[in-house]
Design a protein around this motif. Structure first.
Motif, mmCIF file in Angstrom:
data_model
loop_
_atom_site.group_PDB
_atom_site.id
_atom_site.type_symbol
_atom_site.label_atom_id
_atom_site.label_comp_id
_atom_site.label_asym_id
_atom_site.label_seq_id
_atom_site.Cartn_x
_atom_site.Cartn_y
_atom_site.Cartn_z
ATOM 1 N N THR A 135 -2.583 27.477 16.346
ATOM 2 C CA THR A 135 -2.444 26.559 15.215
ATOM 3 C C THR A 135 -1.217 26.968 14.416
ATOM 4 O OG1 THR A 135 -4.817 26.133 15.091
ATOM 5 C CG2 THR A 135 -3.538 25.736 13.085
ATOM 6 N N PHE A 136 -0.405 25.959 14.064
ATOM 7 C CA PHE A 136 0.762 26.196 13.225
ATOM 8 C C PHE A 136 0.708 25.252 12.031
ATOM 9 C CE2 PHE A 136 5.045 24.727 12.003
ATOM 10 C CZ PHE A 136 5.514 25.907 11.443
ATOM 11 N N ASP A 137 0.822 25.826 10.854
ATOM 12 C CA ASP A 137 0.877 25.019 9.634
ATOM 13 C C ASP A 137 -0.323 24.074 9.532
ATOM 14 O OD1 ASP A 137 2.178 24.690 7.271
ATOM 15 O OD2 ASP A 137 3.660 23.250 8.003
ATOM 16 N N GLY A 138 -1.486 24.554 9.946
ATOM 17 C CA GLY A 138 -2.720 23.791 9.814
ATOM 18 C C GLY A 138 -2.991 22.778 10.897
ATOM 19 N N GLU A 139 -2.086 22.681 11.870
ATOM 20 C CA GLU A 139 -2.253 21.691 12.950
ATOM 21 C C GLU A 139 -2.270 22.400 14.298
ATOM 22 O OE1 GLU A 139 -2.659 18.491 12.470
ATOM 23 O OE2 GLU A 139 -2.276 18.459 10.301
ATOM 24 N N PRO A 140 -2.951 21.793 15.294
ATOM 25 C CA PRO A 140 -2.867 22.382 16.642
ATOM 26 C C PRO A 140 -1.413 22.529 17.066
ATOM 27 C CG PRO A 140 -4.521 20.641 16.577
ATOM 28 C CD PRO A 140 -3.805 20.593 15.245
ATOM 29 N N LEU A 141 -1.106 23.652 17.680
ATOM 30 C CA LEU A 141 0.277 23.949 18.050
ATOM 31 C C LEU A 141 0.787 22.908 19.045
ATOM 32 C CD1 LEU A 141 2.623 25.959 17.759
ATOM 33 C CD2 LEU A 141 1.595 27.273 19.633
ATOM 34 N N ALA A 142 1.876 22.232 18.675
ATOM 35 C CA ALA A 142 2.446 21.189 19.531
ATOM 36 C C ALA A 142 2.983 21.790 20.819
ATOM 37 C CB ALA A 142 3.570 20.470 18.780
ATOM 38 N N ALA A 143 2.941 20.987 21.887
ATOM 39 C CA ALA A 143 3.415 21.474 23.182
ATOM 40 C C ALA A 143 4.876 21.918 23.100
ATOM 41 C CB ALA A 143 3.251 20.394 24.247
ATOM 42 N N GLU A 144 5.698 21.223 22.330
ATOM 43 C CA GLU A 144 7.115 21.590 22.225
ATOM 44 C C GLU A 144 7.296 22.984 21.626
ATOM 45 O OE1 GLU A 144 5.892 18.701 21.471
ATOM 46 O OE2 GLU A 144 6.981 17.319 22.801
ATOM 47 N N HIS A 145 6.316 23.416 20.849
ATOM 48 C CA HIS A 145 6.399 24.742 20.233
ATOM 49 C C HIS A 145 5.529 25.770 20.967
ATOM 50 C CE1 HIS A 145 9.026 23.653 17.005
ATOM 51 N NE2 HIS A 145 8.238 22.696 16.589
ATOM 52 N N GLY A 146 5.022 25.388 22.142
ATOM 53 C CA GLY A 146 4.314 26.364 22.946
ATOM 54 C C GLY A 146 2.830 26.138 23.077
ATOM 55 N N GLY A 147 2.325 25.049 22.508
ATOM 56 C CA GLY A 147 0.906 24.771 22.599
ATOM 57 C C GLY A 147 0.465 24.457 24.012
ATOM 58 N N SER A 161 8.297 35.856 21.638
ATOM 59 C CA SER A 161 7.045 35.163 21.322
ATOM 60 C C SER A 161 6.868 34.010 22.308
ATOM 61 C CB SER A 161 7.083 34.642 19.879
ATOM 62 O OG SER A 161 7.103 35.723 18.968
ATOM 63 N N ALA A 162 6.506 34.354 23.524
ATOM 64 C CA ALA A 162 6.513 33.413 24.645
ATOM 65 C C ALA A 162 5.662 32.175 24.365
ATOM 66 C CB ALA A 162 6.005 34.116 25.905
ATOM 67 N N LYS A 163 6.285 31.006 24.566
ATOM 68 C CA LYS A 163 5.544 29.754 24.472
ATOM 69 C C LYS A 163 4.673 29.569 25.717
ATOM 70 C CE LYS A 163 9.166 26.908 23.463
ATOM 71 N NZ LYS A 163 9.810 25.702 22.853
ATOM 72 N N TRP A 164 3.626 28.756 25.592
ATOM 73 C CA TRP A 164 2.722 28.386 26.696
ATOM 74 C C TRP A 164 2.188 29.638 27.406
ATOM 75 C CZ3 TRP A 164 7.967 26.427 27.335
ATOM 76 C CH2 TRP A 164 8.182 25.265 26.593
ATOM 77 N N MET B 1 9.821 16.330 14.160
ATOM 78 C CA MET B 1 9.975 17.513 15.006
ATOM 79 C C MET B 1 11.273 17.413 15.795
ATOM 80 S SD MET B 1 7.581 18.642 18.168
ATOM 81 C CE MET B 1 6.168 18.852 17.129
ATOM 82 N N THR B 2 11.984 18.504 15.885
ATOM 83 C CA THR B 2 13.171 18.555 16.716
ATOM 84 C C THR B 2 12.760 18.694 18.175
ATOM 85 O OG1 THR B 2 14.224 19.749 14.917
ATOM 86 C CG2 THR B 2 15.376 19.714 17.001
ATOM 87 N N ARG B 3 13.399 17.949 19.038
ATOM 88 C CA ARG B 3 13.038 18.028 20.452
ATOM 89 C C ARG B 3 14.119 18.756 21.249
ATOM 90 N NH1 ARG B 3 8.557 15.628 21.590
ATOM 91 N NH2 ARG B 3 7.706 14.072 20.172
ATOM 92 N N PRO B 4 13.757 19.355 22.386
ATOM 93 C CA PRO B 4 14.772 20.065 23.166
ATOM 94 C C PRO B 4 15.788 19.094 23.735
ATOM 95 C CG PRO B 4 12.710 19.952 24.375
ATOM 96 C CD PRO B 4 12.441 19.398 23.016
ATOM 97 N N THR B 5 16.990 19.595 23.940
ATOM 98 C CA THR B 5 18.070 18.781 24.476
ATOM 99 C C THR B 5 18.252 19.111 25.944
ATOM 100 O OG1 THR B 5 19.143 18.885 22.330
ATOM 101 C CG2 THR B 5 20.483 18.165 24.180
ATOM 102 N N ARG B 6 18.205 18.067 26.776
ATOM 103 C CA ARG B 6 18.456 18.268 28.201
ATOM 104 C C ARG B 6 19.733 17.519 28.567
ATOM 105 N NH1 ARG B 6 14.376 15.863 32.449
ATOM 106 N NH2 ARG B 6 15.859 14.155 32.380
#
Lengths: 199, 91
Positions: A135-147, A161-164, B1-6
């Motif tokens: 959880t980040f900032d009160g929300e489930p961790l988004a996939a883009e940030h490693g959720g 701090s390895a994502k996924w 949210m910022t998204r990765p750039t490909r």
């Protein structure tokens, strides 16, 4: 009368003493990836600690959520020079995950869905210094940030701090990970600017 | 949210020119994992991380890592597959 206010600089109470050398304070949360974003369903997620003898300890998502939850409030520092202050996470301390693990290993390699790896001394993952967060900032961790879950080791550059994250392998020797093999520093202390091998 | 750039493999042309005298982005590539055929300019490049990471457009296998450090260029071509570089006519 002041014609220029601090607000024109976009600062929100940043404390320079908390920004390591060569870093700037970011107010967004940049996304850095080395490949396609893995989409891992929590029904399929598992976290596994594997010791140097091959003994494995695994948790399903529900088992993981049933462990003691902590709420780290930390500053994070990316080697690409942004730092983000006062981030809030929820997750499980690595101490909790290692509590019943017998090992004499000195190092660990974090493994991620998607193939990413990073190496750390085991002593940097214990004693309240590292978490598996969901959880980040009160929300489930988004996939883009490693959720659904990532490693959080805030005292080292954020590539550690390895994502996924899907597991830790405990190793007697140091085994460089994805960026460490490619010229980045083996340890990565932001306060000593350990960006590249040889720094 | 910022998204990765490909990006595509053309972004590799400048960094690789520091190392090679030929333009590798124009080289034909045969993927050793999935058999994908194309030119290196068609690789998928993730460029907003600590270095450049290129992946096969067919199977996403890691093809290349390139990191520019103050000490030099670190280049991992371990997943390149087989590349064919045109050299022009022999005299």
């Amino acid at each position: 009368m002041n014609l220029i206010t601090r607000g024109f600089h976009g600062r929100r109470g940043g404390d320079p003493a908390r920004i390591p050398p060569g870093q700037y304070e970011a107010h967004d949360f940049p996304v850095l990836s080395v490949g396609p974003t893995p989409r891992v369903d929590t029904d399929d997620w598992a976290f596994t600690v594997t010791t140097e003898t091959g003994t494995a300890h695994s948790w399903t998502w529900d088992e993981f959520l049933g462990l003691a939850q902590e709420r780290p409030h930390v500053d994070i520092h990316c080697v690409t020079r942004w730092s983000k202050l006062d981030t809030d996470w929820v997750g499980v301390s690595v101490d909790t995950l290692l509590a019943d693990v017998e090992s004499t290993a000195d190092y660990a390699v974090a493994h991620s869905y998607g193939g990413y790896t990073t190496n750390l001394p085991l002593e940097d993952l214990t004693d309240g210094q590292a978490w598996i967060v969901h959880t980040f900032d009160g929300e489930p961790l988004a996939a883009e940030h490693g959720g659904p879950a990532r490693l959080l080791v805030p005292h080292l550059y954020f590539w550690k701090s390895a994502k996924w994250v899907k597991g830790l392998t405990l190793t007697p020797g140091d085994e460089p990970g994805f960026w460490e093999q490619a010229g980045y520093h083996d340890y990565g202390d932001p306060w000593r600017e350990q960006r590249y091998r040889g720094d | 949210m910022t998204r990765p750039t490909r990006l595509d493999g053309n972004v590799l042309a400048g960094p690789l020119s520091e190392v090679f005298s030929v333009d590798l982005t124009a080289a034909a590539r045969l993927c050793s994992v999935c058999g994908d055929e194309g030119v290196c300019a068609q690789l998928l490049v993730y460029a907003d991380g600590p270095g450049l990471v290129a992946r096969c457009p067919g199977c996403a296998v890691l093809v290349l890592r390139l990191v520019r450090t103050p000490h030099g260029v670190v280049l991992d071509l371990g997943g390149t597959g087989c590349v064919t570089i045109p050299l022009g006519e022999e005299p």
